[in-house]
Design a protein around this motif. Structure first.
Motif, PDB file in Angstrom:
ATOM      1  N   GLY A  79       0.821  -1.207   0.000  1.00 17.40           N
ATOM      2  CA  GLY A  79       0.000   0.000   0.000  1.00 17.40           C
ATOM      3  C   GLY A  79       0.851   1.251   0.000  1.00 17.40           C
ATOM      4  N   VAL A  80       0.205   2.381   0.037  1.00 23.59           N
ATOM      5  CA  VAL A  80       0.891   3.666   0.044  1.00 23.59           C
ATOM      6  C   VAL A  80       1.617   3.832   1.375  1.00 23.59           C
ATOM      7  CG1 VAL A  80       0.566   6.169  -0.126  1.00 23.59           C
ATOM      8  CG2 VAL A  80      -0.866   4.635  -1.471  1.00 23.59           C
ATOM      9  N   ALA A  81       2.855   4.285   1.295  1.00 26.97           N
ATOM     10  CA  ALA A  81       3.637   4.488   2.512  1.00 26.97           C
ATOM     11  C   ALA A  81       3.127   5.714   3.256  1.00 26.97           C
ATOM     12  CB  ALA A  81       5.113   4.667   2.165  1.00 26.97           C
TER      13      ALA A  81
END
Length: 84
Positions: A7-9
């Protein structure tokens, strides 16, 4: 086998510190001066709105393009003559 996509950091950002009472006692270090353009009430949009009122000669851009083309050609010819 392909790995699963991550996922997005998300980077945790701590909240801003509130100014302490002892910091407000030093006015020379915490002095804030207003920006000189901050008093202008017209805003940034007025910078480009004045250009629509003026009429430009339709031949200006083509003539400048031709002038630049001839200058570049003459520069190339001069360099060919000089270095030949």
């Amino acid at each position: 086998m392909a790995e699963a996509k991550k996922g997005v950091a998300r980077i945790p950002v701590p909240p801003r510190k509130q100014p302490l009472a002892e910091d407000s006692e030093r006015p020379e270090t915490a002095r804030v001066e207003p920006h000189p353009k901050a008093t202008d009430s017209r805003g940034v949009q007025m910078l480009m709105s004045d250009t629509a009122e003026t009429k430009r000669d339709p031949l200006t851009v083509p003539l400048i393009g031709l002038l630049l083309a001839f200058l570049i050609i003459s520069l190339i010819l001069q360099m060919l003559i000089a270095f030949s």
